[in-house]
Design a protein around this motif. Structure first.
Motif, PDB file in Angstrom:
ATOM      1  N   PRO A  69       0.835  -1.198   0.000  1.00 29.98           N
ATOM      2  CA  PRO A  69       0.000   0.000   0.000  1.00 29.98           C
ATOM      3  C   PRO A  69       0.872   1.252   0.000  1.00 29.98           C
ATOM      4  N   HIS A  70       0.633   2.158  -0.940  1.00 33.73           N
ATOM      5  CA  HIS A  70       1.459   3.357  -1.083  1.00 33.73           C
ATOM      6  C   HIS A  70       0.765   4.225  -2.130  1.00 33.73           C
ATOM      7  N   TRP A  71       1.059   5.524  -2.112  1.00 36.31           N
ATOM      8  CA  TRP A  71       0.414   6.383  -3.102  1.00 36.31           C
ATOM      9  C   TRP A  71       0.884   6.053  -4.522  1.00 36.31           C
ATOM     10  N   GLN A  72       2.148   5.653  -4.673  1.00 41.06           N
ATOM     11  CA  GLN A  72       2.599   5.265  -6.013  1.00 41.06           C
ATOM     12  C   GLN A  72       1.943   3.969  -6.469  1.00 41.06           C
ATOM     13  N   THR A  73       1.652   3.086  -5.533  1.00 42.21           N
ATOM     14  CA  THR A  73       0.922   1.862  -5.872  1.00 42.21           C
ATOM     15  C   THR A  73      -0.461   2.196  -6.396  1.00 42.21           C
ATOM     16  N   ALA A  74      -1.109   3.183  -5.790  1.00 41.45           N
ATOM     17  CA  ALA A  74      -2.418   3.611  -6.290  1.00 41.45           C
ATOM     18  C   ALA A  74      -2.315   4.077  -7.736  1.00 41.45           C
ATOM     19  N   ALA A  75      -1.266   4.841  -8.060  1.00 40.84           N
ATOM     20  CA  ALA A  75      -1.074   5.318  -9.425  1.00 40.84           C
ATOM     21  C   ALA A  75      -0.847   4.162 -10.391  1.00 40.84           C
ATOM     22  N   VAL A  76      -0.037   3.188  -9.981  1.00 39.96           N
ATOM     23  CA  VAL A  76       0.252   2.045 -10.841  1.00 39.96           C
ATOM     24  C   VAL A  76      -1.008   1.213 -11.070  1.00 39.96           C
ATOM     25  N   LEU A  77      -1.714   0.888 -10.001  1.00 34.77           N
ATOM     26  CA  LEU A  77      -2.903   0.053 -10.143  1.00 34.77           C
ATOM     27  C   LEU A  77      -3.980   0.744 -10.975  1.00 34.77           C
ATOM     28  N   LEU A  78      -4.272   1.992 -10.652  1.00 37.20           N
ATOM     29  CA  LEU A  78      -5.308   2.700 -11.406  1.00 37.20           C
ATOM     30  C   LEU A  78      -4.877   2.924 -12.854  1.00 37.20           C
ATOM     31  N   GLY A  79      -3.561   3.100 -13.087  1.00 35.81           N
ATOM     32  CA  GLY A  79      -3.062   3.201 -14.450  1.00 35.81           C
ATOM     33  C   GLY A  79      -3.264   1.909 -15.212  1.00 35.81           C
ATOM     34  N   CYS A  80      -2.960   0.788 -14.569  1.00 37.25           N
ATOM     35  CA  CYS A  80      -3.187  -0.519 -15.204  1.00 37.25           C
ATOM     36  C   CYS A  80      -4.662  -0.739 -15.501  1.00 37.25           C
ATOM     37  N   TRP A  81      -5.514  -0.430 -14.529  1.00 37.85           N
ATOM     38  CA  TRP A  81      -6.947  -0.638 -14.746  1.00 37.85           C
ATOM     39  C   TRP A  81      -7.511   0.343 -15.772  1.00 37.85           C
ATOM     40  N   SER A  82      -6.966   1.543 -15.842  1.00 37.83           N
ATOM     41  CA  SER A  82      -7.411   2.483 -16.880  1.00 37.83           C
ATOM     42  C   SER A  82      -7.058   1.977 -18.273  1.00 37.83           C
ATOM     43  N   ALA A  83      -5.916   1.290 -18.372  1.00 34.36           N
ATOM     44  CA  ALA A  83      -5.500   0.706 -19.648  1.00 34.36           C
ATOM     45  C   ALA A  83      -6.175  -0.635 -19.913  1.00 34.36           C
ATOM     46  N   LYS A  84      -7.064  -1.049 -18.988  1.00 36.93           N
ATOM     47  CA  LYS A  84      -7.846  -2.287 -19.115  1.00 36.93           C
ATOM     48  C   LYS A  84      -6.975  -3.534 -19.021  1.00 36.93           C
ATOM     49  N   LEU A  85      -5.883  -3.472 -18.256  1.00 40.11           N
ATOM     50  CA  LEU A  85      -5.042  -4.638 -18.070  1.00 40.11           C
ATOM     51  C   LEU A  85      -5.608  -5.544 -16.977  1.00 40.11           C
ATOM     52  N   SER A  86      -5.203  -6.803 -17.001  1.00 41.13           N
ATOM     53  CA  SER A  86      -5.526  -7.739 -15.929  1.00 41.13           C
ATOM     54  C   SER A  86      -4.363  -7.757 -14.950  1.00 41.13           C
ATOM     55  N   VAL A  87      -4.598  -7.329 -13.725  1.00 42.98           N
ATOM     56  CA  VAL A  87      -3.543  -7.262 -12.724  1.00 42.98           C
ATOM     57  C   VAL A  87      -3.512  -8.578 -11.949  1.00 42.98           C
ATOM     58  N   LEU A  88      -2.355  -9.236 -11.980  1.00 38.07           N
ATOM     59  CA  LEU A  88      -2.179 -10.507 -11.292  1.00 38.07           C
ATOM     60  C   LEU A  88      -1.364 -10.297 -10.020  1.00 38.07           C
ATOM     61  N   ASP A  89      -1.630 -11.123  -9.021  1.00 32.94           N
ATOM     62  CA  ASP A  89      -0.853 -11.028  -7.790  1.00 32.94           C
ATOM     63  C   ASP A  89      -0.152 -12.339  -7.441  1.00 32.94           C
ATOM     64  N   MET A  90      -0.222 -13.318  -8.339  1.00 32.89           N
ATOM     65  CA  MET A  90       0.476 -14.582  -8.158  1.00 32.89           C
ATOM     66  C   MET A  90       1.501 -14.744  -9.267  1.00 32.89           C
ATOM     67  N   PRO A  91       2.654 -15.340  -8.983  1.00 29.94           N
ATOM     68  CA  PRO A  91       3.704 -15.466  -9.995  1.00 29.94           C
ATOM     69  C   PRO A  91       3.210 -16.128 -11.270  1.00 29.94           C
ATOM     70  N   GLY A  92       3.630 -15.565 -12.385  1.00 31.30           N
ATOM     71  CA  GLY A  92       3.223 -16.100 -13.675  1.00 31.30           C
ATOM     72  C   GLY A  92       3.914 -15.344 -14.790  1.00 31.30           C
ATOM     73  N   THR A  93       3.353 -15.477 -15.977  1.00 32.84           N
ATOM     74  CA  THR A  93       3.880 -14.798 -17.150  1.00 32.84           C
ATOM     75  C   THR A  93       3.044 -13.555 -17.421  1.00 32.84           C
ATOM     76  N   VAL A  94       3.697 -12.405 -17.454  1.00 33.10           N
ATOM     77  CA  VAL A  94       3.009 -11.138 -17.674  1.00 33.10           C
ATOM     78  C   VAL A  94       3.781 -10.332 -18.712  1.00 33.10           C
ATOM     79  N   ASP A  95       3.120  -9.324 -19.254  1.00 34.33           N
ATOM     80  CA  ASP A  95       3.788  -8.446 -20.209  1.00 34.33           C
ATOM     81  C   ASP A  95       4.545  -7.315 -19.517  1.00 34.33           C
ATOM     82  N   VAL A  96       4.091  -6.949 -18.330  1.00 34.53           N
ATOM     83  CA  VAL A  96       4.755  -5.880 -17.583  1.00 34.53           C
ATOM     84  C   VAL A  96       4.673  -6.204 -16.104  1.00 34.53           C
ATOM     85  N   LEU A  97       5.747  -5.878 -15.379  1.00 34.59           N
ATOM     86  CA  LEU A  97       5.820  -6.154 -13.956  1.00 34.59           C
ATOM     87  C   LEU A  97       6.324  -4.911 -13.230  1.00 34.59           C
TER      88      LEU A  97
END
Length: 229
Positions: A69-97
């Protein structure tokens, strides 16, 4: 209720974009950062533009977020969701981390084309040393546009996340327009500290390493109406 997270965020700040939306404290460092809705929206837009224009990601693309939890985390998460990305929280294959500096070892469990490191330092200071294979998020994001228009409709995980957020807002007794104080140690889930308040257009005082001796004075100074239990 809007059907997508980007719209929920826009609605939450629409009435008064200048009011403090997210105020960050870290009692171990003395750091305090206050972001209005307009300022956080600026960071969100820059992040979404980074993801879409520079990285070239399309809606539905998986992203990994290893951040507390952090203000920069809010920016990252809302940025990802604004771009319509699927945010994962378990290890896997992603396009951006996105990974915090103390989770670089954990990031090695992920397969990612693009990796961004966050030092989460006061005043959004850049990292002194960027690990191999990573770019510094706060350096890279600053050069991107201040406005981003999300594609219409929800992202692939929006309905599930917003349903959870609405339920948690009810469980936590968050009233519309409230000013919350949130202890990050008790509420590390962004559904609790970010999305649930947004569904109620509530503002948040987010506290890391919370010092109980400062709690009463902080609630008064920040005009908190509802400390989360």
């Amino acid at each position: 209720m809007a059907d997508n997270i980007a719209r929920v965020f826009a609605d939450a700040i629409a009435t008064d974009p200048t009011r403090p939306l997210l105020t960050w404290y870290d009692d171990s460092t003395g750091d305090r950062t206050e972001l209005s809705g307009a300022t956080l929206a600026n960071w969100v837009s820059k992040t979404a533009n980074l993801l879409v224009d520079e990285v070239g990601l399309a809606p539905g693309t998986p992203a990994g977020v290893l951040l507390p939890p952090h203000w920069q985390t809010a920016a990252v998460l809302l940025g990802c969701w604004s771009a319509k990305l699927s945010v994962l929280d378990m290890p896997g294959t992603v396009d951006v981390l996105f990974a915090a500096a103390d989770r670089f070892d954990e990031a090695q469990s992920w397969t990612a084309d693009e990796r961004y490191a966050l030092g989460l330092a006061p005043l959004a200071a850049p990292l002194r040393q960027v690990p191999p294979g990573f770019a510094d998020y706060v350096v890279e994001v600053r050069g991107h546009g201040d406005h981003f228009t999300p594609q219409p409709g929800p992202g692939p995980t929006d309905a599930h996340l917003l349903s959870r957020a609405e339920a948690r807002a009810d469980e936590l007794g968050i009233e519309r327009g409230a000013r919350l104080l949130v202890d990050t140690a008790r509420y590390p889930d962004p559904v609790d500290w970010l999305l649930a308040p947004l569904t109620r257009a509530a503002t948040v005082v987010l506290c890391a390493n919370l010092d109980p001796a400062r709690l009463a004075a902080r609630q008064t100074a920040e005009k908190v109406t509802h400390p989360l239990p």
